[in-house]
Design a protein around this motif. Structure first.
Motif: not given
Length: 259
Positions: A36-39, A41, A100-101, A106-107, A110, A114
């Protein structure tokens, strides 16, 4: 490092994907990998279960209307996502999914990414009404913020419980596999029925089809439960007779590569 284990539990009707697991107690999914990233998963899930349950999962996967366990945990309208079934057999699937988040909830990956940042490591298992997550974290402050975000993001019909915060246990052992130490009730019942109806007698008094008709369950479901129960009994027998632990190898994704 600390190991943080928590479970999200779903009421029937709260989520269309989890309903498939609730209605099919033999169906199980575990993460092979999740990132996962900020954008976004993306993840790989390994599912096992009877043929009918997996086919039902395939159908719901192609028609999800809300963000769900394949791509997240919330009840918001579905965001941009994609999936592909990479492997399919009569009793297993390997599913790739990417989302996408979006705005709002969010997931879980994610949320974890974070707060943890680079080095996120997590595992998850879905079975019945429960979706259990296990994370490696470096401090208890992080645990608190992750818990709060997940708790605040739960939609109606979902509840959160914490199993433990402790020293990390061996992640190479499938500790969340409920088939490991005890025989699941459905498999025990299948084994008892097979004995009662003379399936293991010679000659056999009844076939799997005969017994499944008597129990009013699909033939493939009974066969799956018996196969898993027999494998469990064999491992217990060998372990007890040899005095060694026997590692389950029924899952091809768990095989170690040798040099």
């Amino acid at each position: 490092m600390r190991e943080f284990v928590f479970t999200v539990e779903y009421e029937k009707g709260a989520n269309e994907v989890m309903d498939v697991f609730i209605e099919n107690p033999d169906l199980k999914a575990r993460t092979m990998a999740v990132h996962a990233t900020t954008d976004a998963m993306w993840r790989l899930d390994y599912l096992t279960g009877p043929t009918e349950a997996l086919e039902e999962f395939d159908q719901i996967l192609g028609s999800v209307s809300i963000c769900n366990e394949v791509i997240g945990m919330c009840g918001a309208p579905v965001v941009e996502w994609d999936y592909e079934i990479l492997s399919s057999t009569a009793d297993s699937r390997i599913v790739y999914s990417c989302r996408e988040e979006g705005e709002g909830v969010q997931s879980i990956p994610h949320v974890a990414a974070k707060h943890i940042g680079n080095g996120l490591l997590m595992q998850a298992v879905r079975r019945g009404s429960q979706y259990q997550w296990r994370l490696l974290v470096d401090d208890e402050e992080t645990v608190g913020t992750i818990y709060e975000d997940v708790h605040d993001g739960l939609s109606d019909g979902l509840s959160l419980s914490v199993q433990r915060l402790s020293e990390p246990k061996c992640w190479f052992e499938d500790e969340l596999d409920v088939d490991g130490d005890e025989l699941p009730p459905e498999q025990q019942a299948a084994l008892e029925a097979a004995v009662e109806f003379g399936y293991y007698e010679s000659p056999r008094r009844n076939t799997v089809q005969d017994i499944s008709n008597e129990l009013s369950i699909p033939n493939s479901t009974l066969q799956y439960r018996l196969t898993r129960a027999e494998a469990w009994l064999a491992r217990q027998f060998v372990s007890n007779s040899l005095g060694t632990e026997v590692e389950e190898r029924s899952d091809p994704t768990e095989l170690e590569l040798s040099a």
